[in-house]
Motif scaffolding. Structure first.
Motif, PDB file in Angstrom:
ATOM      1  N   GLY A  97      11.687  12.859  -9.225  1.00 36.95           N
ATOM      2  CA  GLY A  97      10.952  11.616  -8.979  1.00 36.95           C
ATOM      3  C   GLY A  97      11.766  10.356  -9.169  1.00 36.95           C
ATOM      4  N   THR A  98      12.978  10.512  -9.690  1.00 33.45           N
ATOM      5  CA  THR A  98      13.909   9.402  -9.940  1.00 33.45           C
ATOM      6  C   THR A  98      13.214   8.122 -10.428  1.00 33.45           C
ATOM      7  OG1 THR A  98      13.876   8.730  -7.589  1.00 33.45           O
ATOM      8  CG2 THR A  98      15.604  10.255  -8.282  1.00 33.45           C
ATOM      9  N   PRO A  99      12.418   8.209 -11.492  1.00 32.84           N
ATOM     10  CA  PRO A  99      11.721   7.008 -11.963  1.00 32.84           C
ATOM     11  C   PRO A  99      12.675   5.906 -12.382  1.00 32.84           C
ATOM     12  CG  PRO A  99      11.604   8.748 -13.613  1.00 32.84           C
ATOM     13  CD  PRO A  99      12.148   9.371 -12.365  1.00 32.84           C
ATOM     14  N   GLN A 100      13.861   6.297 -12.900  1.00 31.28           N
ATOM     15  CA  GLN A 100      14.832   5.299 -13.342  1.00 31.28           C
ATOM     16  C   GLN A 100      15.298   4.427 -12.169  1.00 31.28           C
ATOM     17  OE1 GLN A 100      15.288   8.494 -13.012  1.00 31.28           O
ATOM     18  NE2 GLN A 100      17.283   8.934 -12.116  1.00 31.28           N
ATOM     19  N   ILE A 101      15.414   5.012 -10.978  1.00 29.67           N
ATOM     20  CA  ILE A 101      15.829   4.247  -9.800  1.00 29.67           C
ATOM     21  C   ILE A 101      14.685   3.383  -9.280  1.00 29.67           C
ATOM     22  CG2 ILE A 101      16.605   4.427  -7.404  1.00 29.67           C
ATOM     23  CD1 ILE A 101      18.108   6.986  -8.197  1.00 29.67           C
ATOM     24  N   ILE A 102      13.505   3.981  -9.185  1.00 34.32           N
ATOM     25  CA  ILE A 102      12.322   3.240  -8.712  1.00 34.32           C
ATOM     26  C   ILE A 102      12.064   2.023  -9.594  1.00 34.32           C
ATOM     27  CG2 ILE A 102       9.813   3.363  -8.383  1.00 34.32           C
ATOM     28  CD1 ILE A 102      10.218   6.360  -7.701  1.00 34.32           C
ATOM     29  N   LEU A 103      12.124   2.229 -10.896  1.00 31.36           N
ATOM     30  CA  LEU A 103      11.828   1.135 -11.831  1.00 31.36           C
ATOM     31  C   LEU A 103      12.948   0.102 -11.848  1.00 31.36           C
ATOM     32  CD1 LEU A 103      10.277   3.198 -14.768  1.00 31.36           C
ATOM     33  CD2 LEU A 103       9.097   2.013 -12.920  1.00 31.36           C
ATOM     34  N   ASP A 104      14.201   0.549 -11.809  1.00 31.02           N
ATOM     35  CA  ASP A 104      15.320  -0.400 -11.742  1.00 31.02           C
ATOM     36  C   ASP A 104      15.157  -1.340 -10.555  1.00 31.02           C
ATOM     37  OD1 ASP A 104      16.586   0.661 -13.953  1.00 31.02           O
ATOM     38  OD2 ASP A 104      18.133   1.731 -12.823  1.00 31.02           O
ATOM     39  N   ASN A 105      14.798  -0.780  -9.396  1.00 25.23           N
ATOM     40  CA  ASN A 105      14.646  -1.587  -8.183  1.00 25.23           C
ATOM     41  C   ASN A 105      13.493  -2.573  -8.308  1.00 25.23           C
ATOM     42  OD1 ASN A 105      16.808  -0.242  -7.037  1.00 25.23           O
ATOM     43  ND2 ASN A 105      15.546   1.163  -5.836  1.00 25.23           N
ATOM     44  N   LEU A 106      12.421  -2.140  -8.953  1.00 27.58           N
ATOM     45  CA  LEU A 106      11.277  -3.040  -9.151  1.00 27.58           C
ATOM     46  C   LEU A 106      11.616  -4.150 -10.144  1.00 27.58           C
ATOM     47  CD1 LEU A 106       8.320  -0.487  -9.191  1.00 27.58           C
ATOM     48  CD2 LEU A 106       8.663  -2.325  -7.523  1.00 27.58           C
ATOM     49  N   TYR A 107      12.367  -3.826 -11.185  1.00 25.68           N
ATOM     50  CA  TYR A 107      12.804  -4.867 -12.129  1.00 25.68           C
ATOM     51  C   TYR A 107      13.655  -5.914 -11.424  1.00 25.68           C
ATOM     52  CZ  TYR A 107      11.114  -2.532 -16.366  1.00 25.68           C
ATOM     53  OH  TYR A 107      10.313  -1.990 -17.344  1.00 25.68           O
ATOM     54  N   LYS A 127       0.825  -1.201   0.000  1.00 22.34           N
ATOM     55  CA  LYS A 127       0.000   0.000   0.000  1.00 22.34           C
ATOM     56  C   LYS A 127       0.863   1.257   0.000  1.00 22.34           C
ATOM     57  CE  LYS A 127      -3.544   0.233   2.695  1.00 22.34           C
ATOM     58  NZ  LYS A 127      -4.399   0.160   3.894  1.00 22.34           N
ATOM     59  N   GLN A 128       2.046   1.141   0.554  1.00 19.70           N
ATOM     60  CA  GLN A 128       3.009   2.230   0.552  1.00 19.70           C
ATOM     61  C   GLN A 128       4.359   1.652   0.150  1.00 19.70           C
ATOM     62  OE1 GLN A 128       3.009   5.837   1.673  1.00 19.70           O
ATOM     63  NE2 GLN A 128       0.981   5.454   0.835  1.00 19.70           N
ATOM     64  N   ALA A 129       5.092   2.404  -0.644  1.00 17.32           N
ATOM     65  CA  ALA A 129       6.416   1.943  -1.055  1.00 17.32           C
ATOM     66  C   ALA A 129       7.303   1.745   0.178  1.00 17.32           C
ATOM     67  CB  ALA A 129       7.044   2.955  -1.998  1.00 17.32           C
ATOM     68  N   PRO A 130       8.051   0.649   0.237  1.00 18.35           N
ATOM     69  CA  PRO A 130       8.906   0.393   1.398  1.00 18.35           C
ATOM     70  C   PRO A 130      10.115   1.314   1.423  1.00 18.35           C
ATOM     71  CG  PRO A 130       9.281  -1.257  -0.285  1.00 18.35           C
ATOM     72  CD  PRO A 130       8.127  -0.420  -0.759  1.00 18.35           C
ATOM     73  N   GLN A 131      10.723   1.442   2.571  1.00 16.82           N
ATOM     74  CA  GLN A 131      11.921   2.265   2.703  1.00 16.82           C
ATOM     75  C   GLN A 131      13.011   1.758   1.755  1.00 16.82           C
ATOM     76  OE1 GLN A 131      13.291   2.544   6.722  1.00 16.82           O
ATOM     77  NE2 GLN A 131      14.903   4.024   6.278  1.00 16.82           N
ATOM     78  N   GLY A 132      13.646   2.684   1.068  1.00 13.79           N
ATOM     79  CA  GLY A 132      14.722   2.330   0.145  1.00 13.79           C
ATOM     80  C   GLY A 132      14.269   2.058  -1.272  1.00 13.79           C
ATOM     81  N   PHE A 133      12.962   2.189  -1.538  1.00 22.55           N
ATOM     82  CA  PHE A 133      12.455   1.890  -2.886  1.00 22.55           C
ATOM     83  C   PHE A 133      13.008   2.839  -3.936  1.00 22.55           C
ATOM     84  CE2 PHE A 133       9.758   5.441  -1.967  1.00 22.55           C
ATOM     85  CZ  PHE A 133       9.221   5.896  -3.169  1.00 22.55           C
ATOM     86  N   ASP A 134      13.427   4.041  -3.498  1.00 23.29           N
ATOM     87  CA  ASP A 134      13.928   5.057  -4.422  1.00 23.29           C
ATOM     88  C   ASP A 134      15.426   5.336  -4.231  1.00 23.29           C
ATOM     89  OD1 ASP A 134      13.640   6.154  -1.925  1.00 23.29           O
ATOM     90  OD2 ASP A 134      12.718   8.022  -2.599  1.00 23.29           O
ATOM     91  N   HIS A 172       0.742  17.651  -1.851  1.00 24.40           N
ATOM     92  CA  HIS A 172       0.935  17.799  -3.294  1.00 24.40           C
ATOM     93  C   HIS A 172       2.438  17.859  -3.564  1.00 24.40           C
ATOM     94  CE1 HIS A 172      -0.995  18.672  -7.139  1.00 24.40           C
ATOM     95  NE2 HIS A 172      -0.037  19.536  -7.397  1.00 24.40           N
ATOM     96  N   ASP A 173       3.077  16.686  -3.537  1.00 22.33           N
ATOM     97  CA  ASP A 173       4.534  16.675  -3.642  1.00 22.33           C
ATOM     98  C   ASP A 173       5.044  15.331  -4.165  1.00 22.33           C
ATOM     99  OD1 ASP A 173       4.696  14.832  -1.374  1.00 22.33           O
ATOM    100  OD2 ASP A 173       4.297  16.577  -0.117  1.00 22.33           O
ATOM    101  N   PHE A 174       6.358  15.283  -4.387  1.00 23.12           N
ATOM    102  CA  PHE A 174       6.949  14.102  -5.011  1.00 23.12           C
ATOM    103  C   PHE A 174       6.979  12.881  -4.103  1.00 23.12           C
ATOM    104  CE2 PHE A 174       8.274  16.444  -8.753  1.00 23.12           C
ATOM    105  CZ  PHE A 174       8.207  15.448  -9.722  1.00 23.12           C
ATOM    106  N   LYS A 175       6.856  13.077  -2.811  1.00 21.13           N
ATOM    107  CA  LYS A 175       6.754  11.904  -1.939  1.00 21.13           C
ATOM    108  C   LYS A 175       5.530  11.085  -2.319  1.00 21.13           C
ATOM    109  CE  LYS A 175       6.499  10.436   2.894  1.00 21.13           C
ATOM    110  NZ  LYS A 175       6.429  10.854   4.319  1.00 21.13           N
ATOM    111  N   VAL A 176       4.434  11.763  -2.588  1.00 23.44           N
ATOM    112  CA  VAL A 176       3.200  11.111  -3.021  1.00 23.44           C
ATOM    113  C   VAL A 176       3.351  10.547  -4.430  1.00 23.44           C
ATOM    114  CG1 VAL A 176       0.792  11.577  -3.700  1.00 23.44           C
ATOM    115  CG2 VAL A 176       1.660  12.424  -1.508  1.00 23.44           C
ATOM    116  N   TRP A 177       3.897  11.336  -5.336  1.00 25.91           N
ATOM    117  CA  TRP A 177       3.948  10.922  -6.744  1.00 25.91           C
ATOM    118  C   TRP A 177       4.926   9.775  -6.985  1.00 25.91           C
ATOM    119  CZ3 TRP A 177       4.588  16.797  -7.428  1.00 25.91           C
ATOM    120  CH2 TRP A 177       3.350  17.420  -7.188  1.00 25.91           C
ATOM    121  N   LYS A 178       5.989   9.733  -6.217  1.00 24.34           N
ATOM    122  CA  LYS A 178       6.917   8.601  -6.315  1.00 24.34           C
ATOM    123  C   LYS A 178       6.231   7.322  -5.841  1.00 24.34           C
ATOM    124  CE  LYS A 178      11.274   9.523  -5.029  1.00 24.34           C
ATOM    125  NZ  LYS A 178      12.392  10.141  -4.279  1.00 24.34           N
TER     126      LYS A 178
END
Length: 290
Positions: A93-103, A25-32, A258-264
């Motif tokens: 938003g560092t999507p490249q890091i978030i997605l790399d970690n999920l991959y 429900k919430q991204a875990p610590q270190g996801f980004d 209204h910030d990147f913590k939410v959007w990430k």
């Protein structure tokens, strides 16, 4: 019914169940946080000819760690807010890091992600008065630029699947409004739609979806907003309209403003649902549970 069909159905249904039950429900610590020991995707800057604007325009393109030119991939178009440009997600938003970690965890369907500049005008930088009429109008003009210029360029330059079932759009704030406007206005082009903290540029529900039943063709309709966000009414009125018309969707109210913590966090969750069989009701119930 043959045993083979029963087996296949069981496999598919179990996959839906597992994906819903294992979604955080919430991204875990270190996801980004960047992890050097895992494979990394690649970020390229591309220039494309925009007939809509009459100039060359820039976008960033993320290709996944598993990228191979011989394969074809679905595409996510990820849009920024009113104060940003094609680099806003990348920088904040560092999507490249978030997605790399999920991959690395095996949680994503391999996809290409395009980060465009949603301000479709010749001087498309986020400078001066970002609320100026011509700059706000340029966010609406981007619909033509996206459909007629950027998507054809990506489909020519990259090995991507070209049908609506393999095309997603999502965005934050102003980009969230664009996402709902463009995605629901072009269901023949997009099957996966995600509005994060959508801004006042979001059309009123009756104009957004004059024929609500059309939205049943979507694979995923995601609407989310922070519980402390002053723009919540725009997301809620859209969700209320969809609920009234019995349209499947996910309305996720999460902690934050209204910030990147939410959007990430939104990207972390939304990306895991893309381009795979999902049960929106199952996931919605999971996200609403205590």
């Amino acid at each position: 019914m043959s045993k083979s069909i029963i087996f296949v159905l069981g496999f598919v249904l179990s996959g839906i169940f597992i994906s819903a039950q294992t979604l955080d429900k919430q991204a875990p610590q270190g996801f980004d946080v960047e992890k050097k020991e895992i494979p990394h995707g690649k970020i390229d800057t591309i220039n494309y000819e925009s007939k809509t604007v009459g100039t060359q325009r820039k976008a960033l393109v993320y290709t996944p760690p598993v990228f191979k030119k011989g394969n074809k991939y679905p595409v996510l178009y990820l849009l920024h807010g009113i104060g940003g440009d094609e680099k806003e997600w990348f920088k904040n938003g560092t999507p490249q890091i978030i997605l790399d970690n999920l991959y690395a965890q095996g949680k994503l369907t391999p996809m290409i992600v395009v980060l465009p500049n949603g301000r479709a005008m010749k001087d498309d930088r986020a400078t001066g008065n970002i609320m100026a009429k011509d700059k706000v109008k340029a966010f609406a003009t981007f619909e033509k630029d996206l459909l007629n210029d950027l998507i054809p360029f990506i489909e020519k330059k990259y090995p991507v699947k070209k049908d609506r079932e393999n095309r997603a759009i999502a965005g934050l704030s102003m980009g969230g409004g664009q996402t709902l406007n463009f995605g629901l206005g072009n269901i023949d082009k997009f099957a996966w739609v995600g509005g994060f903290s959508s801004a006042p540029n979001t059309k009123e529900p009756q104009k957004l979806l004059p024929n609500p039943a059309k939205a049943k063709e979507l694979k995923l309709l995601w609407i989310s907003c922070g519980d402390q966000d002053g723009l919540m009414p725009f997301s809620k009125r859209t969700s209320d309209y969809l609920t009234e018309n019995k349209i499947p969707h996910i309305f996720y109210i999460e902690p934050g403003g209204h910030d990147f913590k939410v959007w990430k966090n939104d990207l972390f969750l939304f990306s895991q649902l893309l381009f795979k069989p999902i049960d929106q009701e199952e996931i919605s119930n999971l996200l609403k549970s205590e």
